[in-house]
Design an enzyme around this catalytic site. Structure first.
Site, mmCIF file in Angstrom:
data_model
loop_
_atom_site.group_PDB
_atom_site.id
_atom_site.type_symbol
_atom_site.label_atom_id
_atom_site.label_comp_id
_atom_site.label_asym_id
_atom_site.label_seq_id
_atom_site.Cartn_x
_atom_site.Cartn_y
_atom_site.Cartn_z
ATOM 1 N N VAL A 60 4.350 -3.765 0.145
ATOM 2 C CA VAL A 60 5.138 -2.581 -0.198
ATOM 3 C C VAL A 60 6.631 -2.873 -0.360
ATOM 4 O O VAL A 60 7.346 -2.064 -0.947
ATOM 5 C CB VAL A 60 4.937 -1.484 0.878
ATOM 6 C CG1 VAL A 60 5.681 -1.817 2.163
ATOM 7 C CG2 VAL A 60 5.321 -0.109 0.360
ATOM 8 N N TYR A 61 7.113 -4.009 0.106
ATOM 9 C CA TYR A 61 8.547 -4.274 0.034
ATOM 10 C C TYR A 61 9.004 -4.367 -1.423
ATOM 11 O O TYR A 61 8.550 -5.229 -2.176
ATOM 12 C CB TYR A 61 8.905 -5.577 0.761
ATOM 13 C CG TYR A 61 8.745 -5.544 2.263
ATOM 14 C CD1 TYR A 61 8.582 -4.337 2.961
ATOM 15 C CD2 TYR A 61 8.752 -6.722 3.004
ATOM 16 C CE1 TYR A 61 8.438 -4.315 4.338
ATOM 17 C CE2 TYR A 61 8.619 -6.707 4.388
ATOM 18 C CZ TYR A 61 8.449 -5.500 5.041
ATOM 19 O OH TYR A 61 8.308 -5.489 6.412
ATOM 20 N N SER A 62 9.900 -3.466 -1.783
ATOM 21 C CA SER A 62 10.461 -3.425 -3.143
ATOM 22 C C SER A 62 9.353 -3.449 -4.197
ATOM 23 O O SER A 62 9.442 -4.160 -5.201
ATOM 24 C CB SER A 62 11.453 -4.570 -3.366
ATOM 25 O OG SER A 62 12.549 -4.445 -2.490
ATOM 26 N N GLY A 64 6.432 -4.725 -4.321
ATOM 27 C CA GLY A 64 5.785 -6.008 -4.595
ATOM 28 C C GLY A 64 6.719 -7.115 -5.030
ATOM 29 O O GLY A 64 6.319 -8.289 -5.054
ATOM 30 N N LYS A 88 1.560 -8.070 4.517
ATOM 31 C CA LYS A 88 0.966 -6.905 5.165
ATOM 32 C C LYS A 88 0.325 -5.965 4.142
ATOM 33 O O LYS A 88 0.646 -5.998 2.948
ATOM 34 C CB LYS A 88 2.029 -6.127 5.955
ATOM 35 C CG LYS A 88 2.877 -6.962 6.874
ATOM 36 C CD LYS A 88 3.851 -6.083 7.638
ATOM 37 C CE LYS A 88 5.045 -6.860 8.132
ATOM 38 N NZ LYS A 88 5.935 -7.299 7.048
#
Length: 333
Positions: A60-62, A64, A88
């Site tokens: 989910v960070y940025s 992908g 994650k």
């Protein structure tokens, strides 16, 4: 750099883990303060040169793009067998009823998507980002077991949840012969110590590695109370985590400042040294937006606080409401 085993496994990891939420396309996702690829790569390279071999990111960070940036950098700067990559799964990645969560369908789709973005055949540690109330934990555990048996992950880990939930998951995995969780990535720092009550003793008893996130309280422990940063001004989640305990938090931050001044070191080193003195802690997940963050973190490994200093840091703490078990604005809903 120091290296030690990840909990009761045979996997060796660096004593510091580089958290990669800082790296990503700013216009993608909800973190406008992230560093683009050009600015991220020198920091990843420097981390490797300092001996950090453990890298933690998330799908989910940025949106992908963190996985993409980290994956390309590690392929260019290191041999795959020399680094430990963790990512994650849980939060929403696309619209629709199966675009988030820990169902069998979601896990199988997201591990393949993460591997593609990272440009690798496997991750070393695949973690559930949060507990999924809408999916039976048995379904999640069996799916994760099959991910490991397929060779797409070497180990599995969990992140912030109640101790009873983690104990249930560990019990069920052993009952059914499924791959058990080997790590807990939880919220732990001088401003938030509620994990000391139940989660840390559970992890110690079960041989679980502890990988604290936000070890510097999203930068609050690195500066004077009256100072701020661009990230803090935009950080709504940080306000949720720490906004209700300002008076006691200020006293802790002042204590960090006094010890840092007496020692002649940056505050970040003191805050990290406190965390590193805890025997349960395997590798704090540090963030870095410039080179000094990395050198301060490595220097903290050599800073040993005495009993009086530890007591002074801990004395102002008051109980906090449980925080960090759900990601603000990024839940399954």
């Amino acid at each position: 750099m120091e290296y030690l085993r990840l909990g009761s496994t045979g996997l060796q990891v660096s004593r510091l883990c580089l958290g990669c939420m800082t790296f990503g396309v700013p216009e993608r996702g909800s973190h406008l303060w992230t560093l683009d690829e050009e600015k991220s790569r020198p920091l990843i390279r420097e981390a490797l040169e300092l001996g950090i071999t453990f890298f933690d990111t998330a799908n989910v960070y940025s949106d992908g793009t963190s996985e993409e940036i980290v994956g390309r950098a590690l392929r260019d700067f290191a041999r795959r067998e020399d680094v430990v990559i963790a990512t994650k799964v849980f939060n929403r990645m696309r619209p629709g009823p199966n675009g988030a969560g820990l169902s069998r369908k979601a896990i199988f789709a997201e591990i393949d998507a993460s591997l593609k973005r990272l440009g690798t055949d496997y991750v070393d540690l695949y973690q559930i980002h949060r507990w999924d109330d809408e999916t039976p934990i048995e379904e999640t555990l069996e799916a994760l077991h099959e991910v490991v048996k397929s060779g797409k992950a070497r180990y599995i880990g969990a992140s912030s949840m109640y101790a009873w939930q983690f104990a249930k998951a560990l019990y069920l995995a052993r009952l059914h012969g499924w791959t058990p969780f080997v790590s807990m990535q939880n919220h732990l720092n001088l401003l938030y110590r509620e994990e000391e009550r139940e989660m840390l003793p559970l992890c110690t008893d079960q041989g679980i590695a502890v990988l604290p996130w936000s070890p510097l309280a999203r930068g609050r422990l690195t500066r004077d109370w009256n100072e701020t940063s661009e990230r803090q001004q935009r950080d709504q989640y940080g306000e949720q985590l720490y906004g209700a305990t300002l008076e006691s938090d200020r006293q802790v931050i002042d204590a960090v400042g006094k010890i840092a001044a007496a020692r002649g070191v940056p505050r970040a080193q003191v805050a990290l040294a406190w965390l590193l003195h805890k025997q349960q802690v395997t590798a704090p997940i540090i963030g870095a937006s410039h080179s000094g963050h990395l050198t301060d973190a490595v220097a903290a490994l050599s800073l040993h606080l005495n009993e009086q200093e530890l007591a002074a840091l801990e004395a102002p703490y008051v109980p906090h409401a449980v925080a960090g078990y759900q990601l603000a604005g990024q839940s399954r809903a």
